[in-house]
Design a protein around this motif. Structure first.
Motif, short mmCIF file in Angstrom:
data_model
loop_
_atom_site.label_atom_id
_atom_site.label_comp_id
_atom_site.label_asym_id
_atom_site.label_seq_id
_atom_site.Cartn_x
_atom_site.Cartn_y
_atom_site.Cartn_z
N LYS A 1 0.81 -1.21 0.00
CA LYS A 1 0.00 0.00 0.00
C LYS A 1 0.85 1.27 0.00
O LYS A 1 0.34 2.36 -0.17
CB LYS A 1 -0.94 0.00 1.20
N ASN A 2 2.16 1.13 0.22
CA ASN A 2 3.03 2.31 0.29
C ASN A 2 3.51 2.79 -1.06
O ASN A 2 4.34 3.68 -1.13
CB ASN A 2 4.24 2.01 1.19
N GLY A 3 3.07 2.19 -2.14
CA GLY A 3 3.44 2.66 -3.46
C GLY A 3 4.55 1.82 -4.07
O GLY A 3 4.52 0.61 -4.04
N HIS A 4 5.54 2.51 -4.62
CA HIS A 4 6.60 1.86 -5.37
C HIS A 4 7.92 1.89 -4.60
O HIS A 4 8.13 2.71 -3.73
CB HIS A 4 6.82 2.59 -6.70
N CYS A 5 8.81 0.96 -4.99
CA CYS A 5 10.18 1.03 -4.52
C CYS A 5 10.83 2.25 -5.15
O CYS A 5 10.41 2.71 -6.21
CB CYS A 5 10.97 -0.21 -4.95
N GLU A 6 11.88 2.72 -4.54
CA GLU A 6 12.58 3.88 -5.09
C GLU A 6 13.19 3.54 -6.45
O GLU A 6 13.04 4.29 -7.41
CB GLU A 6 13.68 4.30 -4.11
N ILE A 7 13.87 2.39 -6.53
CA ILE A 7 14.53 1.98 -7.77
C ILE A 7 14.27 0.50 -8.00
O ILE A 7 14.30 -0.31 -7.07
CB ILE A 7 16.05 2.23 -7.68
N GLY A 8 14.03 0.13 -9.26
CA GLY A 8 13.86 -1.27 -9.64
C GLY A 8 15.09 -1.75 -10.40
O GLY A 8 15.65 -1.04 -11.22
N LEU A 9 15.51 -2.97 -10.11
CA LEU A 9 16.66 -3.57 -10.77
C LEU A 9 16.18 -4.80 -11.52
O LEU A 9 15.79 -5.79 -10.91
CB LEU A 9 17.73 -3.95 -9.74
N TRP A 10 16.18 -4.74 -12.86
CA TRP A 10 15.78 -5.87 -13.70
C TRP A 10 16.99 -6.76 -13.94
O TRP A 10 18.03 -6.28 -14.40
CB TRP A 10 15.24 -5.39 -15.04
N ILE A 11 16.85 -8.05 -13.63
CA ILE A 11 17.92 -9.02 -13.85
C ILE A 11 17.37 -10.14 -14.74
O ILE A 11 16.28 -10.65 -14.50
CB ILE A 11 18.43 -9.62 -12.52
N LYS A 12 18.16 -10.52 -15.75
CA LYS A 12 17.78 -11.64 -16.63
C LYS A 12 18.21 -12.95 -15.98
O LYS A 12 19.40 -13.19 -15.79
CB LYS A 12 18.45 -11.47 -17.99
N ASP A 13 17.24 -13.79 -15.60
CA ASP A 13 17.54 -15.08 -14.98
C ASP A 13 17.82 -16.11 -16.07
O ASP A 13 16.99 -16.31 -16.95
CB ASP A 13 16.37 -15.52 -14.11
N VAL A 14 18.98 -16.75 -16.01
CA VAL A 14 19.35 -17.72 -17.05
C VAL A 14 18.64 -19.06 -16.87
O VAL A 14 18.46 -19.79 -17.84
CB VAL A 14 20.88 -17.93 -17.11
N HIS A 15 18.25 -19.40 -15.66
CA HIS A 15 17.60 -20.70 -15.42
C HIS A 15 16.19 -20.73 -16.01
O HIS A 15 15.80 -21.71 -16.65
CB HIS A 15 17.56 -20.98 -13.91
N THR A 16 15.40 -19.69 -15.80
CA THR A 16 14.03 -19.66 -16.30
C THR A 16 13.90 -18.88 -17.61
O THR A 16 12.85 -18.89 -18.22
CB THR A 16 13.09 -18.99 -15.27
N ASP A 17 14.95 -18.19 -17.99
CA ASP A 17 14.97 -17.35 -19.19
C ASP A 17 13.90 -16.25 -19.11
O ASP A 17 13.24 -15.92 -20.08
CB ASP A 17 14.78 -18.19 -20.45
N ARG A 18 13.74 -15.70 -17.90
CA ARG A 18 12.79 -14.61 -17.66
C ARG A 18 13.50 -13.48 -16.92
O ARG A 18 14.51 -13.67 -16.28
CB ARG A 18 11.61 -15.11 -16.81
N TRP A 19 12.91 -12.30 -16.99
CA TRP A 19 13.42 -11.15 -16.25
C TRP A 19 12.71 -11.07 -14.91
O TRP A 19 11.52 -11.33 -14.80
CB TRP A 19 13.17 -9.86 -17.03
N ILE A 20 13.45 -10.68 -13.87
CA ILE A 20 12.87 -10.47 -12.54
C ILE A 20 13.25 -9.07 -12.09
O ILE A 20 14.38 -8.62 -12.30
CB ILE A 20 13.32 -11.53 -11.52
N GLN A 21 12.30 -8.36 -11.48
CA GLN A 21 12.56 -7.01 -10.99
C GLN A 21 12.70 -7.03 -9.48
O GLN A 21 11.77 -7.40 -8.76
CB GLN A 21 11.45 -6.05 -11.42
N LEU A 22 13.86 -6.61 -9.01
CA LEU A 22 14.13 -6.54 -7.58
C LEU A 22 14.00 -5.10 -7.11
O LEU A 22 14.19 -4.16 -7.87
CB LEU A 22 15.53 -7.07 -7.28
N CYS A 23 13.73 -4.94 -5.84
CA CYS A 23 13.54 -3.63 -5.24
C CYS A 23 14.84 -3.18 -4.56
O CYS A 23 15.47 -3.95 -3.84
CB CYS A 23 12.42 -3.73 -4.22
N THR A 24 15.24 -1.95 -4.80
CA THR A 24 16.41 -1.39 -4.13
C THR A 24 16.20 0.11 -3.94
O THR A 24 15.15 0.65 -4.27
CB THR A 24 17.71 -1.70 -4.93
#
Length: 192
Positions: A132-155
């Motif tokens: 409910k607090n909105g968005h993370c300040e910065i998102g870090l997109w990482i390409k996962d080689v195992h699933t061949d998908r992108w994941i967005q982490l919060c930082t």
């Protein structure tokens, strides 16, 4: 002088108070599990072909039907339709919510192996939505080689400046993996 024996006062629990204690004893672990599972799911990515959402809905429907059938045999006929609907809805909601993120937890708790890999990344502002607090300040997109998908982490800006220096153009990822997906344990920025 007359002495009399005074009975010790006993604390008597009312039925409503006991029911409240029982409800809290059941709901607090469920609430804790939901918070922990959502935290784990932020760093988990499942394979593309896995029908996660369909399974959650199916379990909710099955539990809803079980409770609706049970209500059919326990209520008077005059209130049956309304009670059956409420029991189905309660069963569906409980089944759906209690199984939400269960596959993310499976990836986290039962990894087949731990792998390390170099990956491309992208930094976006603002980051992914978080509660409910909105968005993370910065998102870090990482390409996962195992699933061949992108994941967005919060930082955030401070953590990113501490880990990343000018010219670092790849990220070294440590991840737990199994046949359902990947859980990102840690990442370090690197030079290619």
């Amino acid at each position: 002088m007359c002495h009399y024996y005074k009975k010790p006062m006993m604390f008597v629990f009312s039925k409503d108070f006991v029911n409240l204690l029982i409800a809290m004893a059941v709901m607090l672990p469920i609430y804790w599990h939901m918070l922990w599972a959502s935290h784990v799911s932020y760093k988990t990515v499942l394979i593309k072909t896995f029908p996660e959402f369909t399974i959650y809905i199916s379990i909710g429907v099955i539990l809803g039907i079980i409770l609706a059938v049970r209500a059919t045999f326990l209520r008077p006929v005059s209130k049956a339709a309304k009670q059956i609907f409420y029991m189905f809805l309660a069963g569906f909601c409980f089944g759906f919510v209690s199984t939400l993120h269960i596959f993310d937890i499976y990836v986290y708790l039962f990894p087949d192996k731990v792998i390390n890999y170099a990956s491309d990344y992208d930094v976006v502002v603002p980051g992914p939505p978080r509660g409910k607090n909105g968005h993370c300040e910065i998102g870090l997109w990482i390409k996962d080689v195992h699933t061949d998908r992108w994941i967005q982490l919060c930082t955030n800006e401070r953590a990113l400046q501490k880990k990343r220096k000018q010219g670092m153009d790849e990220v070294w990822v440590t991840a737990r993996v199994n046949k359902l997906g990947t859980y990102i344990v840690d990442y370090q920025f690197n030079y290619k």
